[in-house]
Each structure stands twice: as structure tokens, then as C-alpha cells.
Write a protein that holds these residues in place. Structure first.
Motif, PDB file in Angstrom:
ATOM      1  N   ASP A  33      -5.631   2.977   9.011  1.00  0.00           N
ATOM      2  CA  ASP A  33      -4.574   3.034  10.027  1.00  0.00           C
ATOM      3  C   ASP A  33      -4.494   4.404  10.691  1.00  0.00           C
ATOM      4  O   ASP A  33      -4.297   4.506  11.910  1.00  0.00           O
ATOM      5  CB  ASP A  33      -3.215   2.731   9.392  1.00  0.00           C
ATOM      6  CG  ASP A  33      -3.069   1.298   8.921  1.00  0.00           C
ATOM      7  OD1 ASP A  33      -3.797   0.431   9.442  1.00  0.00           O
ATOM      8  OD2 ASP A  33      -2.234   1.055   8.034  1.00  0.00           O
ATOM      9  N   GLU A  34      -4.614   5.458   9.879  1.00  0.00           N
ATOM     10  CA  GLU A  34      -4.235   6.801  10.327  1.00  0.00           C
ATOM     11  C   GLU A  34      -5.409   7.700  10.713  1.00  0.00           C
ATOM     12  O   GLU A  34      -5.241   8.636  11.485  1.00  0.00           O
ATOM     13  CB  GLU A  34      -3.414   7.497   9.229  1.00  0.00           C
ATOM     14  CG  GLU A  34      -2.177   6.723   8.771  1.00  0.00           C
ATOM     15  CD  GLU A  34      -1.189   6.490   9.899  1.00  0.00           C
ATOM     16  OE1 GLU A  34      -1.047   7.375  10.762  1.00  0.00           O
ATOM     17  OE2 GLU A  34      -0.564   5.407   9.917  1.00  0.00           O
ATOM     18  N   ARG A  57       2.636   0.933   3.980  1.00  0.00           N
ATOM     19  CA  ARG A  57       1.827   1.237   2.804  1.00  0.00           C
ATOM     20  C   ARG A  57       2.343   2.450   2.015  1.00  0.00           C
ATOM     21  O   ARG A  57       2.221   2.507   0.798  1.00  0.00           O
ATOM     22  CB  ARG A  57       0.382   1.462   3.227  1.00  0.00           C
ATOM     23  CG  ARG A  57      -0.100   0.399   4.239  1.00  0.00           C
ATOM     24  CD  ARG A  57      -1.577   0.438   4.463  1.00  0.00           C
ATOM     25  NE  ARG A  57      -1.960  -0.174   5.734  1.00  0.00           N
ATOM     26  CZ  ARG A  57      -2.055  -1.485   5.949  1.00  0.00           C
ATOM     27  NH1 ARG A  57      -1.747  -2.335   4.997  1.00  0.00           N
ATOM     28  NH2 ARG A  57      -2.425  -1.952   7.128  1.00  0.00           N
ATOM     29  N   GLY A  58       2.924   3.407   2.698  1.00  0.00           N
ATOM     30  CA  GLY A  58       3.365   4.634   2.033  1.00  0.00           C
ATOM     31  C   GLY A  58       4.408   4.372   0.968  1.00  0.00           C
ATOM     32  O   GLY A  58       4.329   4.911  -0.152  1.00  0.00           O
ATOM     33  N   PHE A  90       0.756   2.856  11.964  1.00  0.00           N
ATOM     34  CA  PHE A  90       0.916   1.549  11.327  1.00  0.00           C
ATOM     35  C   PHE A  90       1.692   0.595  12.224  1.00  0.00           C
ATOM     36  O   PHE A  90       2.717   0.949  12.797  1.00  0.00           O
ATOM     37  CB  PHE A  90       1.651   1.710   9.994  1.00  0.00           C
ATOM     38  CG  PHE A  90       2.037   0.404   9.351  1.00  0.00           C
ATOM     39  CD1 PHE A  90       1.085  -0.397   8.742  1.00  0.00           C
ATOM     40  CD2 PHE A  90       3.357  -0.039   9.389  1.00  0.00           C
ATOM     41  CE1 PHE A  90       1.436  -1.604   8.167  1.00  0.00           C
ATOM     42  CE2 PHE A  90       3.723  -1.249   8.808  1.00  0.00           C
ATOM     43  CZ  PHE A  90       2.760  -2.028   8.196  1.00  0.00           C
ATOM     44  N   TRP A 122      -4.468   2.437   4.369  1.00  0.00           N
ATOM     45  CA  TRP A 122      -3.673   3.526   4.952  1.00  0.00           C
ATOM     46  C   TRP A 122      -4.590   4.466   5.740  1.00  0.00           C
ATOM     47  O   TRP A 122      -4.277   4.869   6.859  1.00  0.00           O
ATOM     48  CB  TRP A 122      -2.954   4.295   3.848  1.00  0.00           C
ATOM     49  CG  TRP A 122      -1.928   5.286   4.346  1.00  0.00           C
ATOM     50  CD1 TRP A 122      -0.585   5.109   4.440  1.00  0.00           C
ATOM     51  CD2 TRP A 122      -2.174   6.633   4.817  1.00  0.00           C
ATOM     52  NE1 TRP A 122       0.029   6.237   4.940  1.00  0.00           N
ATOM     53  CE2 TRP A 122      -0.921   7.193   5.183  1.00  0.00           C
ATOM     54  CE3 TRP A 122      -3.312   7.417   4.981  1.00  0.00           C
ATOM     55  CZ2 TRP A 122      -0.800   8.486   5.683  1.00  0.00           C
ATOM     56  CZ3 TRP A 122      -3.188   8.700   5.499  1.00  0.00           C
ATOM     57  CH2 TRP A 122      -1.941   9.222   5.828  1.00  0.00           C
ATOM     58  N   ALA A 147       3.363   7.801   8.074  1.00  0.00           N
ATOM     59  CA  ALA A 147       2.464   6.956   8.861  1.00  0.00           C
ATOM     60  C   ALA A 147       2.911   6.946  10.319  1.00  0.00           C
ATOM     61  O   ALA A 147       4.095   6.792  10.608  1.00  0.00           O
ATOM     62  CB  ALA A 147       2.452   5.541   8.293  1.00  0.00           C
ATOM     63  N   SER A 175       1.788  -4.985   2.127  1.00  0.00           N
ATOM     64  CA  SER A 175       1.731  -3.711   2.854  1.00  0.00           C
ATOM     65  C   SER A 175       1.524  -3.917   4.347  1.00  0.00           C
ATOM     66  O   SER A 175       1.957  -3.100   5.156  1.00  0.00           O
ATOM     67  CB  SER A 175       0.610  -2.828   2.287  1.00  0.00           C
ATOM     68  OG  SER A 175      -0.667  -3.309   2.678  1.00  0.00           O
TER      69      SER A 175
END
Length: 398
Positions: A126-127, A75-76, A192, A123, A189, A70
Motif C-alpha cells: 500500500d505504502e 492494517r496498522g 490505504f 502494508w 498509513a 485488514s
């Protein structure tokens, strides 16, 4: 970065909670079905329990794959594709013709079920900004527990009226709905940044974690405690499906409401750790798990359920503290350190049946509890050693 309580925060948090719920519904729905599988396929208790153990073992292995992957590809997509494949496995399971095919499909399902747990928190990291991340992780972990309970209860109720085939079909259809909502809600995302997939660096980090005794101790505590705890639940279904209890599949599914004791244990672990050191919290959780296991020796069904609830509280208190200890003690590559903890954790779940089976055959439930205490005494000793090391380190700093 996504801020707490914003529209995107609610969408992403709900999506990831639904994804987590879906993973654990699929993973644990089989547990109340073990006596039915034993009877329908005419296999031993150990062989029947492999329907649970095979998927947890492949899930453990997959965690080492999805994390580094990932980092390179995002990752999504991993979460979406693996959830879809896991759902398809549940929809195919009702149509298998023999137990070998069932085990192979459950093994494949475990391999794809690891996709979301391996990357969901990454995830969020990251976000989300820090306050949003802390809030979302709390909801996410709660969804893990609810998925485990929901899968077992749904599996038990559906199995009561339509056999084990209906259980897998019901879980597959529910997962299909959750997947559609997850796919729709999860925002794209934006923060990322891909990094090259460097196998040598990843392996070096894992090796470093395994050589750190403070991390290895926590890995053993998490893995060996789950080695006992989750397989106690498997063997209690065999005990309660036989005379004098003779519980049906529906009611076997209901016993997993005792997991709510674990939900409370997880929620209180942070507060307890503010008053006591983390190794002492682990020792306390293990002691409560040992005490709850003893209570299940009673003949009364009510006392058995009480014992399971106490054991769940103690197990999750120790588990939450041990996983937190890993994040604190890992000086670098914390993501791989946490992933390695989960590898030990789920590997323990898959292997515990092989250890408990001879004791079950020799002495029934008494044998299971005696065998449990032997292993839990080991984890208590490891936690005591971590406490001693912590005290030595504090003295040396002073």
C-alpha cells in the motif's frame, strides 16, 4: 508513496522487521524447552511437542482471517493490537499451573501472532513504491529467520538458568521493548483504501486456488516439507537431551544456529531459479533436505549439526522457490493465494508431530528419518510433476 531509503522508508522497514522478529521470537522460543516441559509436567514427547504445534496451528487458521479483515479496517491497528496481545501471553505463560493451561494460552498466542505476518507485506504494498517494496521485503524475510533463531537461543539460555518460566518471561520482556519501538516507528498509513468485507468473494477465490493443480502442488510441497523439517528439530531436542549427549536447555537452544543454513538457502534461491526452472529448484532443495536428514544419523554431534545445517539449506531453498511459484502461477487474488500457501505451511508444522511420534517410539531417530524420507519422496514426486507440467505448457505454447 514512500521511496526507498527515505526517512519514512527506514522507519517503516525497521518497524516491520522488529515486528516480524517479535512474532517469531514468541512462536519458536518454546522449541528448545520441549524436553524440560516433558519432564516438569510428566507428559509424553508427543504431548510436550503440542506446546509448539498448538500455536502454529492457530496461527495458520488466523491467516485466513486477518487478510480480508485488514482490507476492510486497515492494517496498522491489526499489527499493533495483535503484537500487544501476543506479548501479554508470553508474560502470563510463566504463571500457568498445568500443561492444559499452557496449551490453551499457546493456542491463543498463535491466533494473535498471525496478525502481523498476514498483513505486513500488504502494508508495504500500500505504502511503498515498487523499488522500495522489493528492498524492504528482503529485510523483512531476514528478520523472520533471525526471530526464529533468536527465540530458540534466548529460550534455551534463559531456560538453563531459570527454567522454562524464565524463558517465557525473558521473551515477553524483550517483546515489550520491541513492541514499544514498533509502535513509535511505524508511520501512519496514507495510501490505504478500505474495501468492503465480502466473505463470498474471499471464499470463491480460495476455492479457485485449491482447484488449480499448479497451486495445490506448491501448497503440498510447502506444507509437507515443513511437516517434516520443523518436527525433526523438535525430536532432535529429545535425542540430544538424552544420553550420550545429555545437552542442557542452553545448548539445545544453540543447535538452532544451524538455521543459518536456511538463511543462505533463501538468499541463493533467486539466483538458482535464474539458471534452473522453479520445479527443478524445488527438487534440488528437497534432495538436499533428504541428504542432510541422512547425515544426522551419524553418532558424532558435529556431524549431526552439519546434517541439520544441510537440511535447513535444502528446506529453505525449496520453500522460497515454492512460495515464489505461487505468486507466479496465481492469475488473480494473489494475496489470498499466498495466504493459503502459509496456511498449508503452518498446518504442516503443527501436525507433523502426530505422524513422527509412532516412528520415534518404535525406532528412535532412525524411525524419524525413515518416516521423513517417505514424505519427502512424495514431495519430490509432486515437484517432478510440476516440472513435467511446465514443460508440457511450454511445448504447447510453441
Amino acid at each position: 508513496m514512500i521511496e526507498a531509503y527515505s526517512r519514512d522508508w527506514w522507519r517503516a522497514t525497521l518497524a516491520l522487521c522488529l515486528g516480524s522478529f517479535t512474532v517469531f521470537v514468541n512462536l519458536y522460543a518454546v522449541q528448545p524447552l520441549l524436553p524440560a516441559l516433558r519432564q516438569d509436567f510428566d507428559v509424553s514427547t508427543l504431548t510436550a511437542s503440542l506446546a509448539m504445534g498448538a500455536s502454529t496451528l492457530t496461527l495458520a487458521v488466523s491467516l485466513l482471517i486477518y487478510g480480508p479483515l485488514s482490507d476492510a479496517i486497515g492494517r496498522g491497528a491489526i499489527m499493533r493490537i495483535t503484537l500487544l496481545l501476543a506479548t501479554l501471553c508470553s508474560l502470563i505463560l510463566p504463571f500457568v499451573a498445568d500443561f492444559t493451561s499452557l496449551l490453551l494460552l499457546r493456542s491463543l498466542q498463535g491466533l494473535v501472532l498471525g496478525g502481523l505476518p498476514a498483513v505486513a507485506i500488504a502494508w508495504m504494498g500500500d505504502e511503498f513504491d515498487k523499488p522500495a517494496l522489493m528492498l524492504a521485503v528482503g529485510f523483512y524475510i531476514s528478520a523472520n529467520t533471525l526471530g526464529g533463531i533468536g527465540g530458540r537461543v534466548l529460550g534455551g539460555i534463559a531456560g538453563e538458568y531459570g527454567g522454562w518460566q524464565a524463558s517465557f518471561l525473558s521473551v515477553g520482556l524483550l517483546s515489550l521493548i520491541c513492541l514499544a519501538v514498533f509502535w513509535r516507528l511505524l508511520p501512519p498509513a496514507r495510501c490505504f483504501k478500505p474495501s468492503p468485507l465480502r466473505l463470498g468473494v474471499a471464499l470463491a477465490s480460495l476455492g479457485g486456488h485449491l482447484r488449480n493443480p499448479l497451486l495445490l502442488g506448491a501448497y503440498l510441497i510447502g506444507g509437507l516439507n515443513f511437516f517434516i523439517f520443523i518436527n525433526q528439530y523438535s525430536y532432535i531436542t529429545f535425542r540430544l537431551s538424552d544420553a550420550p549427549y545429555a545437552l542442557s536447555t542452553q545448548w539445545l537452544g544453540m543447535i538452532f544456529f544451524t538455521y543459518l543454513g536456511g538463511t543462505l538457502g533463501s538468499a541463493l534461491s533467486g539466483r538458482v531459479a535464474q539458471r534452473l526452472s522453479q520445479p527443478v529448484c524445488m527438487m534440488l532443495g528437497i534432495a538436499i533436505l533428504m541428504a542432510g536428514s541422512l547425515v544426522t544419523m551419524a553418532a558424532s554431534l558435529a556431524m549431526i549439526l552439519l546434517g541439520l545445517t544441510i537440511a535447513a539449506f535444502g528446506f529453505f531453498l525449496a520453500h522460497s522457490t515454492a512460495s515464489s511459484w505461487v505468486g507466479r502461477q496465481a492469475l488473480r487474488a494473489r494475496g489470498s493465494a499466498s495466504a493459503l500457501y502459509l496456511v498449508f505451511y503452518y498446518s504442516g508444522a503443527s501436525l507433523g508431530g502426530f505422524y513422527l511420534e509412532p516412528f520415534w517410539q518404535a525406532a528412535g531417530w532412525f524411525g524419524v528419518i525413515a518416516a521423513s524420507w517417505l514424505v519427502l519422496a512424495m514431495t519430490m514426486a509432486i515437484a517432478a510433476w510440476l516440472w513435467w507440467r511446465e514443460r508440457v505448457d511450454l511445448i504447447s505454447i510453441r
